[in-house]
Design a protein around this motif. Sequence first.
Motif, short mmCIF file in Angstrom:
data_model
loop_
_atom_site.label_atom_id
_atom_site.label_comp_id
_atom_site.label_asym_id
_atom_site.label_seq_id
_atom_site.Cartn_x
_atom_site.Cartn_y
_atom_site.Cartn_z
N PRO A 134 1.34 10.61 -18.93
CA PRO A 134 1.22 9.61 -20.21
C PRO A 134 -0.46 9.80 -20.65
CG PRO A 134 1.80 8.86 -18.17
CD PRO A 134 1.34 10.38 -17.84
N SER A 135 -0.25 9.40 -22.08
CA SER A 135 -1.64 9.44 -22.87
C SER A 135 -2.80 8.74 -22.33
CB SER A 135 -1.20 9.00 -24.45
OG SER A 135 -0.86 7.78 -24.26
N HIS A 136 -2.60 7.88 -21.71
CA HIS A 136 -3.51 7.00 -21.11
C HIS A 136 -4.30 7.57 -19.86
CE1 HIS A 136 -0.26 5.29 -18.77
NE2 HIS A 136 -1.38 4.99 -17.90
N ILE A 137 -3.71 8.52 -19.16
CA ILE A 137 -4.20 9.14 -17.91
C ILE A 137 -5.06 10.43 -18.51
CG2 ILE A 137 -3.89 9.79 -15.58
CD1 ILE A 137 -1.11 8.32 -15.73
N GLY A 138 -6.16 10.07 -19.13
CA GLY A 138 -7.03 11.22 -19.43
C GLY A 138 -7.66 12.21 -18.47
N THR A 182 -8.17 7.22 -12.06
CA THR A 182 -7.40 8.05 -12.69
C THR A 182 -7.32 7.85 -14.14
OG1 THR A 182 -6.01 8.23 -10.85
CG2 THR A 182 -4.79 8.69 -12.75
N VAL A 183 -7.39 6.65 -14.67
CA VAL A 183 -7.33 6.13 -15.99
C VAL A 183 -8.72 6.26 -16.72
CG1 VAL A 183 -5.13 4.93 -15.67
CG2 VAL A 183 -7.39 3.84 -15.56
N VAL A 216 0.78 -1.11 -0.01
CA VAL A 216 -0.16 0.03 0.02
C VAL A 216 0.94 1.20 0.10
CG1 VAL A 216 -1.69 1.44 1.36
CG2 VAL A 216 -2.07 -1.14 1.22
N HIS A 217 1.95 1.32 0.82
CA HIS A 217 3.04 2.45 0.98
C HIS A 217 3.64 2.80 -0.51
CE1 HIS A 217 2.90 3.61 5.20
NE2 HIS A 217 2.37 2.49 5.40
N GLU A 218 4.09 1.61 -1.03
CA GLU A 218 4.68 1.82 -2.29
C GLU A 218 3.66 2.11 -3.39
OE1 GLU A 218 8.64 -0.87 -2.28
OE2 GLU A 218 6.85 -2.31 -2.33
N ALA A 219 2.56 1.64 -3.28
CA ALA A 219 1.54 1.94 -4.28
C ALA A 219 1.01 3.38 -4.43
CB ALA A 219 0.36 0.96 -4.05
N GLU A 220 1.19 4.06 -3.18
CA GLU A 220 0.78 5.51 -3.23
C GLU A 220 1.89 6.43 -3.84
OE1 GLU A 220 0.06 8.47 0.46
OE2 GLU A 220 1.85 7.48 0.53
N LYS A 221 3.20 5.88 -3.83
CA LYS A 221 4.19 6.50 -4.51
C LYS A 221 4.20 6.44 -6.00
CE LYS A 221 5.60 7.56 -0.13
NZ LYS A 221 4.53 6.86 0.33
N ARG A 222 3.55 5.14 -6.43
CA ARG A 222 3.50 5.05 -7.81
C ARG A 222 2.33 5.67 -8.32
NH1 ARG A 222 6.10 0.41 -9.84
NH2 ARG A 222 7.69 -0.24 -8.52
N LEU A 223 1.27 5.95 -7.51
CA LEU A 223 0.05 6.63 -7.97
C LEU A 223 0.25 8.06 -8.61
CD1 LEU A 223 -2.75 5.53 -5.52
CD2 LEU A 223 -3.03 5.46 -8.13
N PHE A 224 1.22 8.78 -7.46
CA PHE A 224 1.62 10.04 -7.56
C PHE A 224 2.72 10.35 -8.58
CE2 PHE A 224 -1.03 9.94 -3.44
CZ PHE A 224 -2.23 10.74 -4.21
N ALA A 225 3.42 9.30 -9.06
CA ALA A 225 4.21 9.30 -9.88
C ALA A 225 3.78 8.82 -11.33
CB ALA A 225 5.57 8.41 -9.63
N ASN A 226 2.13 8.80 -11.37
CA ASN A 226 1.31 8.42 -12.66
C ASN A 226 1.47 7.25 -13.17
OD1 ASN A 226 0.25 11.00 -12.68
ND2 ASN A 226 2.08 11.92 -13.73
N ASP A 227 2.26 6.12 -12.14
CA ASP A 227 2.34 4.74 -12.72
C ASP A 227 1.18 3.92 -12.13
OD1 ASP A 227 3.26 2.34 -13.51
OD2 ASP A 227 5.04 2.19 -12.42
N THR A 228 -0.05 4.18 -12.84
CA THR A 228 -1.21 3.89 -12.29
C THR A 228 -1.41 2.21 -12.27
OG1 THR A 228 -2.14 4.19 -14.51
CG2 THR A 228 -2.38 5.72 -12.86
N GLU A 229 -0.79 1.76 -13.50
CA GLU A 229 -0.78 0.04 -13.65
C GLU A 229 -0.30 -0.51 -12.43
OE1 GLU A 229 -2.31 -3.07 -15.14
OE2 GLU A 229 -2.68 -1.25 -15.88
#
Length: 559
Positions: free
Chosen positions: A354-358, A184-185, A136-149
């Motif tokens: 990224p183009s997929h994060i409309g 987000t996507v 969960v903690h690591e996912a938060e950092k990915r979310l706000f770096a736009n790495d949604t997948e």
Amino acid sequence: MEDDGAATLREPDEGEAALVDPVAAGRLALARGAFAEARRLFEAARDAAGAPALEGLSWAAWWLADDVAMFDLRERAYLAYRTEGDVRGAARMATWLGTDHVDFRGEAAVAQGWYGRARRLLEDLAPCEEHGWLLVHEAEKRLFANDTEAARGLGARAAEIGRAGRAVDLEMMGLATEGLALVTVGELDAGMSRLDQAVAAAVGGEFAEKWAMVWCCCYMLNACERVRDYDRAGQWCRRIEELTAQARMQMLNLACRAYHGGVHIHRGAWAEAERTLVDAAAQLAAIRPPMVAEATVRLGELRRRQGRLDEAASIFAELEGHGLALLGTAELCLDRDDPAGARDRAAQYLRDIPSHIGTLRAGGLELLVRAHVALGEPDTARAAADELALIADGVGTDSLRATARVAVGSVAAATGDAGLARVAFEDATRLFHRCEAPFEAGRARIELARVLAGLGRPRHALRELRAAAATLRRIGAVREADRADRLAGDLEPVRVPTLSRRECEVLRLVADGYGDRAIAATLVLSEHTVHRHVANILGKLGCPSRSAAVAEALRTGLL
């Protein structure tokens, strides 16, 4: 590896509390929000209890915003758990040290070091709650770096671990993480369904950990802001405020209050937005400096909408790396008649998304359309408007759909398609009113009025401009209200003559090509009466002929 650590800090049951164990009593004090008392209890148990007392002390310091003590205690607890052979306890502390380094000090590199240490400690253990919380903690950092997948996958794995271990907090936070990634996507239904479920569990009292409750709620507000679903956000904001007040968690709610301030801005409650954002910024500056930007950047947007452009520019300049500050600066360029500057900043913003994060691209595309239209580049503006329309159709919220219709109207007006422009701006005005976005509704009305004036309908244009000015002035958008008044002033000298009901009937038939005899038969009048009505119409409109009278009536909105 030996594994004898507790999964998380939890509230002891009554039997445990009866033993007068200082650590258990300290956990109870934390659970009811008595943080200073908890600190004393954990301090009393420090020598005898070792790592658990140090961990409890670190949480008391965390709640009391004593970050210096908190970091020291977290590190001591980590080393104590390592010495005691408690791998899960050590991993738990390493995970929180990672997040604390980001939240309190903005040190992302240090955080990654601690997360890596936690992963290494846990790699030989069967799945447990510590695995899930690290995800969960690591996912938060990915979310706000736009790495949604990646964030979505981490959240799903965390939810599975929580469900298997019957850890509701973990399961719901994993679900909320998935939800925010999906929203987000643009997968709104699936994402909001997960978030609604998670937040319902949080506010319904199913969570054991208070920090997890607010974390989950913040994800909901962030998701609502991304898709501009301000009605849903407003409903949850009220519930979250009640929850945090009852549970003595106002400090932890400060980051959420930045999002809440943004909701107030868009719904036109600017006095409330001012109080919320100023208070949140002041408190965050004292206890969570890296987070203060979330409140300050929204305060900058409020200043821009209030017409306090220099103040807004100063705020955005201080937050140059923030995406919302970049968008705010682009808006300021348009406010100051610098469309080239707006175009460059909007394009810069879009390069980072990224183009997929409309949902995140929408703000940049909206500005790009307006900038290219102002620069006389309608074809380029149309490409951005088309992408924005696809995003709005996929997300489906009224606010995004309205924004897309404004873009369509702007391009249509620039290419001379006044009919399409009128319909698009009418749609936008209606949708903005429906989702309670008065500032945007007022601006859409101004654009509608400009199109109506070009269509020779000054009376209708004046009506829209007066309504826009009233709405904008009511919420405090003085600069935009003045703009509407100036445009109305340009139309005021146009005298719109008044025709009687019968004269209007006669004129409509004249416009349809009827002669006096046919008009008389249709209206059951004498030809002499019809001739007199036509003469009166020509005189009132100041026209020499019937065809000129019809043209004038169309221009002034009489027909």
